[in-house]
Design a protein around this motif. Structure first.
Motif, PDB file in Angstrom:
ATOM      1  N   GLY A   1      43.509  43.350  31.965  1.00  0.00           N
ATOM      2  CA  GLY A   1      42.793  43.795  30.785  1.00  0.00           C
ATOM      3  C   GLY A   1      41.861  44.952  31.081  1.00  0.00           C
ATOM      4  O   GLY A   1      41.784  45.463  32.196  1.00  0.00           O
ATOM      5  N   ARG A   2      41.127  45.347  30.053  1.00  0.00           N
ATOM      6  CA  ARG A   2      40.255  46.513  30.168  1.00  0.00           C
ATOM      7  C   ARG A   2      39.092  46.279  31.121  1.00  0.00           C
ATOM      8  O   ARG A   2      38.578  45.170  31.243  1.00  0.00           O
ATOM      9  CB  ARG A   2      39.688  46.884  28.796  1.00  0.00           C
ATOM     10  CG  ARG A   2      40.719  47.338  27.781  1.00  0.00           C
ATOM     11  CD  ARG A   2      40.034  47.626  26.451  1.00  0.00           C
ATOM     12  NE  ARG A   2      40.975  48.121  25.474  1.00  0.00           N
ATOM     13  CZ  ARG A   2      41.738  47.345  24.722  1.00  0.00           C
ATOM     14  NH1 ARG A   2      41.665  46.032  24.868  1.00  0.00           N
ATOM     15  NH2 ARG A   2      42.572  47.861  23.847  1.00  0.00           N
ATOM     16  N   HIS A   3      38.671  47.341  31.778  1.00  0.00           N
ATOM     17  CA  HIS A   3      37.424  47.422  32.546  1.00  0.00           C
ATOM     18  C   HIS A   3      37.438  46.617  33.838  1.00  0.00           C
ATOM     19  O   HIS A   3      36.407  46.556  34.514  1.00  0.00           O
ATOM     20  CB  HIS A   3      36.232  46.960  31.692  1.00  0.00           C
ATOM     21  CG  HIS A   3      36.204  47.551  30.318  1.00  0.00           C
ATOM     22  ND1 HIS A   3      36.210  48.909  30.091  1.00  0.00           N
ATOM     23  CD2 HIS A   3      36.210  46.953  29.086  1.00  0.00           C
ATOM     24  CE1 HIS A   3      36.200  49.132  28.784  1.00  0.00           C
ATOM     25  NE2 HIS A   3      36.208  47.966  28.155  1.00  0.00           N
ATOM     26  N   THR A   4      38.531  45.981  34.207  1.00  0.00           N
ATOM     27  CA  THR A   4      38.532  45.158  35.416  1.00  0.00           C
ATOM     28  C   THR A   4      39.559  45.619  36.441  1.00  0.00           C
ATOM     29  O   THR A   4      39.669  45.012  37.503  1.00  0.00           O
ATOM     30  CB  THR A   4      38.830  43.681  35.063  1.00  0.00           C
ATOM     31  OG1 THR A   4      40.098  43.605  34.410  1.00  0.00           O
ATOM     32  CG2 THR A   4      37.749  43.108  34.160  1.00  0.00           C
ATOM     33  N   GLU A   5      40.308  46.686  36.134  1.00  0.00           N
ATOM     34  CA  GLU A   5      41.389  47.057  37.036  1.00  0.00           C
ATOM     35  C   GLU A   5      40.887  47.460  38.419  1.00  0.00           C
ATOM     36  O   GLU A   5      41.602  47.329  39.414  1.00  0.00           O
ATOM     37  CB  GLU A   5      42.248  48.182  36.445  1.00  0.00           C
ATOM     38  CG  GLU A   5      41.566  49.525  36.302  1.00  0.00           C
ATOM     39  CD  GLU A   5      40.889  49.699  34.960  1.00  0.00           C
ATOM     40  OE1 GLU A   5      40.579  50.848  34.600  1.00  0.00           O
ATOM     41  OE2 GLU A   5      40.655  48.682  34.284  1.00  0.00           O
TER      42      GLU A   5
ATOM     43  N   ALA B   1      48.960  51.833  41.266  1.00  0.00           N
ATOM     44  CA  ALA B   1      49.060  50.399  40.998  1.00  0.00           C
ATOM     45  C   ALA B   1      48.196  49.961  39.825  1.00  0.00           C
ATOM     46  O   ALA B   1      48.554  49.041  39.086  1.00  0.00           O
ATOM     47  CB  ALA B   1      48.683  49.597  42.246  1.00  0.00           C
ATOM     48  N   THR B   2      47.055  50.630  39.615  1.00  0.00           N
ATOM     49  CA  THR B   2      46.173  50.206  38.527  1.00  0.00           C
ATOM     50  C   THR B   2      46.805  50.407  37.158  1.00  0.00           C
ATOM     51  O   THR B   2      46.368  49.809  36.183  1.00  0.00           O
ATOM     52  CB  THR B   2      44.838  50.976  38.571  1.00  0.00           C
ATOM     53  OG1 THR B   2      45.111  52.374  38.696  1.00  0.00           O
ATOM     54  CG2 THR B   2      43.978  50.512  39.717  1.00  0.00           C
ATOM     55  N   GLY B   3      47.870  51.223  37.072  1.00  0.00           N
ATOM     56  CA  GLY B   3      48.584  51.334  35.803  1.00  0.00           C
ATOM     57  C   GLY B   3      49.182  50.015  35.373  1.00  0.00           C
ATOM     58  O   GLY B   3      49.277  49.715  34.178  1.00  0.00           O
TER      59      GLY B   3
ATOM     60  N   ASP C   1      38.327  46.014  39.935  1.00  0.00           N
ATOM     61  CA  ASP C   1      37.761  44.837  40.587  1.00  0.00           C
ATOM     62  C   ASP C   1      38.832  43.880  41.090  1.00  0.00           C
ATOM     63  O   ASP C   1      38.522  42.923  41.792  1.00  0.00           O
ATOM     64  CB  ASP C   1      36.833  44.098  39.616  1.00  0.00           C
ATOM     65  CG  ASP C   1      35.707  44.983  39.112  1.00  0.00           C
ATOM     66  OD1 ASP C   1      35.178  45.768  39.924  1.00  0.00           O
ATOM     67  OD2 ASP C   1      35.367  44.901  37.916  1.00  0.00           O
ATOM     68  N   VAL C   2      40.087  44.099  40.697  1.00  0.00           N
ATOM     69  CA  VAL C   2      41.172  43.208  41.093  1.00  0.00           C
ATOM     70  C   VAL C   2      41.610  43.526  42.512  1.00  0.00           C
ATOM     71  O   VAL C   2      41.789  44.697  42.874  1.00  0.00           O
ATOM     72  CB  VAL C   2      42.363  43.338  40.115  1.00  0.00           C
ATOM     73  CG1 VAL C   2      43.574  42.565  40.628  1.00  0.00           C
ATOM     74  CG2 VAL C   2      41.973  42.830  38.733  1.00  0.00           C
ATOM     75  N   ASP C   3      41.780  42.494  43.335  1.00  0.00           N
ATOM     76  CA  ASP C   3      42.301  42.656  44.687  1.00  0.00           C
ATOM     77  C   ASP C   3      43.819  42.809  44.583  1.00  0.00           C
ATOM     78  O   ASP C   3      44.533  41.847  44.312  1.00  0.00           O
ATOM     79  CB  ASP C   3      41.942  41.432  45.525  1.00  0.00           C
ATOM     80  CG  ASP C   3      42.326  41.591  46.989  1.00  0.00           C
ATOM     81  OD1 ASP C   3      43.535  41.778  47.259  1.00  0.00           O
ATOM     82  OD2 ASP C   3      41.431  41.534  47.854  1.00  0.00           O
ATOM     83  N   VAL C   4      44.298  44.033  44.774  1.00  0.00           N
ATOM     84  CA  VAL C   4      45.717  44.309  44.552  1.00  0.00           C
ATOM     85  C   VAL C   4      46.623  43.538  45.513  1.00  0.00           C
ATOM     86  O   VAL C   4      47.605  42.931  45.086  1.00  0.00           O
ATOM     87  CB  VAL C   4      45.998  45.827  44.624  1.00  0.00           C
ATOM     88  CG1 VAL C   4      47.496  46.104  44.490  1.00  0.00           C
ATOM     89  CG2 VAL C   4      45.225  46.552  43.520  1.00  0.00           C
ATOM     90  N   PRO C   5      46.332  43.513  46.833  1.00  0.00           N
ATOM     91  CA  PRO C   5      47.191  42.718  47.719  1.00  0.00           C
ATOM     92  C   PRO C   5      47.254  41.249  47.320  1.00  0.00           C
ATOM     93  O   PRO C   5      48.310  40.617  47.434  1.00  0.00           O
ATOM     94  CB  PRO C   5      46.543  42.897  49.096  1.00  0.00           C
ATOM     95  CG  PRO C   5      45.869  44.238  49.012  1.00  0.00           C
ATOM     96  CD  PRO C   5      45.349  44.305  47.613  1.00  0.00           C
TER      97      PRO C   5
ATOM     98  N   LEU D   1      40.865  50.120  48.031  1.00  0.00           N
ATOM     99  CA  LEU D   1      41.134  48.835  47.408  1.00  0.00           C
ATOM    100  C   LEU D   1      41.863  47.885  48.349  1.00  0.00           C
ATOM    101  O   LEU D   1      42.071  46.730  48.030  1.00  0.00           O
ATOM    102  CB  LEU D   1      41.986  49.032  46.145  1.00  0.00           C
ATOM    103  CG  LEU D   1      41.327  49.801  45.012  1.00  0.00           C
ATOM    104  CD1 LEU D   1      42.304  49.907  43.848  1.00  0.00           C
ATOM    105  CD2 LEU D   1      40.042  49.144  44.554  1.00  0.00           C
ATOM    106  N   VAL D   2      42.252  48.356  49.530  1.00  0.00           N
ATOM    107  CA  VAL D   2      43.047  47.542  50.433  1.00  0.00           C
ATOM    108  C   VAL D   2      42.160  46.513  51.119  1.00  0.00           C
ATOM    109  O   VAL D   2      41.084  46.828  51.616  1.00  0.00           O
ATOM    110  CB  VAL D   2      43.737  48.415  51.499  1.00  0.00           C
ATOM    111  CG1 VAL D   2      44.461  47.550  52.517  1.00  0.00           C
ATOM    112  CG2 VAL D   2      44.695  49.383  50.836  1.00  0.00           C
ATOM    113  N   THR D   3      42.609  45.250  51.154  1.00  0.00           N
ATOM    114  CA  THR D   3      41.954  44.203  51.912  1.00  0.00           C
ATOM    115  C   THR D   3      42.975  43.591  52.844  1.00  0.00           C
ATOM    116  O   THR D   3      44.155  43.542  52.526  1.00  0.00           O
ATOM    117  CB  THR D   3      41.387  43.112  50.984  1.00  0.00           C
ATOM    118  OG1 THR D   3      42.459  42.583  50.194  1.00  0.00           O
ATOM    119  CG2 THR D   3      40.331  43.671  50.058  1.00  0.00           C
TER     120      THR D   3
END
Length: 297
Positions: free
Chosen positions: A224-228, A215-217, A230-234, A279-281
């Motif tokens: 953007g760069r360097h934050t992939e 998913a981080t792709g 830290d993002v809450d994917v759900p 990364l799952v919440t």
């Protein structure tokens, strides 16, 4: 991963609207070509006073362009590959052997008739990748910015991008015959972009099939760069699910790629992408990831 597993048939991973829309575009392309030829045949018989008009010159120019279409495309494709070979780093068993091995495995799993070459190029700051073809060769180019962000931080994201680009090759999006079949219709405003978005959805499914934790792709393209990481994917998937409405659809019409959060939402909805466990919440009540094929592209 084992190379013994095979990918589903192309139509299992292809967006269901891609082929019907492609057929429409081919018919439209043939109509444009027929119109050019018909006008060129009639042109010598129009009155002399009209022979030098802008209309007549436009017909001659269109006919000239039609006659040069195939050689021009061949030249562009061959020179692009030559330029890539001269300015980019080609992966090999000695050059980034891990990713080279992944590309070998993915090519085998997708049943590609020849192994694509993989290149690492200077993207001049862009997060980009593309697939292309020249006579006897398929290849994928990854920008070094995209490569660096994912190679050192999340290999699955990079594998998703690589699988996506190999999907373009598997579905013949980069083939000469395909480009010729929509050479004119694809340049009609909004129609060409609509076909492109459908192709992207189809290739996203290939990337997710090959790298279900990648998913981080796509997150990288959204945040953007360097934050992939830290993002809450759900939460981003829920954002994509809420992306509906007239203005959203209108704003997407001129875009060659679907909205990134919508691409993520579609893949999770189909069950092809799965978040990396850490990364799952927990999702709020009523926000399950039910499978569906989504709204129109």
């Amino acid at each position: 991963m084992s190379t013994s597993s095979t990918a589903p048939a192309p139509n299992r991973l292809r967006h269901r609207a891609e082929i019907p829309f492609y057929v429409f575009m081919v018919v439209l392309n043939l109509a444009v070509v027929a119109g050019i030829v018909r006008a060129a045949v009639v042109l010598p018989f129009v009155p002399a006073a009209l022979q030098g008009t802008a209309w007549a010159n436009a017909i001659r120019g269109a006919l000239f362009g039609l006659l040069l279409l195939v050689p021009a495309l061949v030249v562009v494709r061959e020179t692009q590959r030559a330029s890539t070979r001269g300015t980019a780093v080609q992966l090999s068993p000695e050059q980034y052997p891990e990713l080279y091995g992944v590309a070998e495995e993915y090519a085998a799993r997708l049943g590609l008739r020849r192994r694509p070459d993989i290149f690492l190029a200077n993207g001049n700051g862009s997060l980009n990748a593309f697939a292309a073809q020249a006579t006897g060769h398929d290849y994928v180019v990854l920008s070094n910015e995209l490569f660096t962000n994912l190679y050192r931080g999340n290999r699955d994201g990079l594998r998703f991008i690589l699988g996506h680009e190999l999907g373009h090759i598997r579905l013949h999006h980069v083939a000469l015959w395909y480009q010729l079949s929509v050479a004119y219709s694809e340049r009609i405003p909004l129609l060409g972009q609509a076909l492109s978005r459908l192709r992207e959805y189809s290739c996203d499914r290939h990337g997710a099939h090959l790298a279900p934790h990648g998913a981080t792709g796509l997150v990288l393209l959204a945040s953007g760069r360097h934050t992939e990481h830290d993002v809450d994917v759900p939460a981003l998937v829920r954002q994509g699910r809420a992306l509906r409405g007239f203005w959203v659809g209108l704003a997407q019409l001129p875009r060659s790629h679907p909205y990134t959060v919508r691409r993520l939402e579609r893949l999770f909805g189909l069950g092809l992408l799965r978040p990396v466990p850490e990364l799952v919440t927990p999702a709020p009540p009523g926000h399950g990831l039910a499978a569906h094929d989504g709204s129109p592209a």
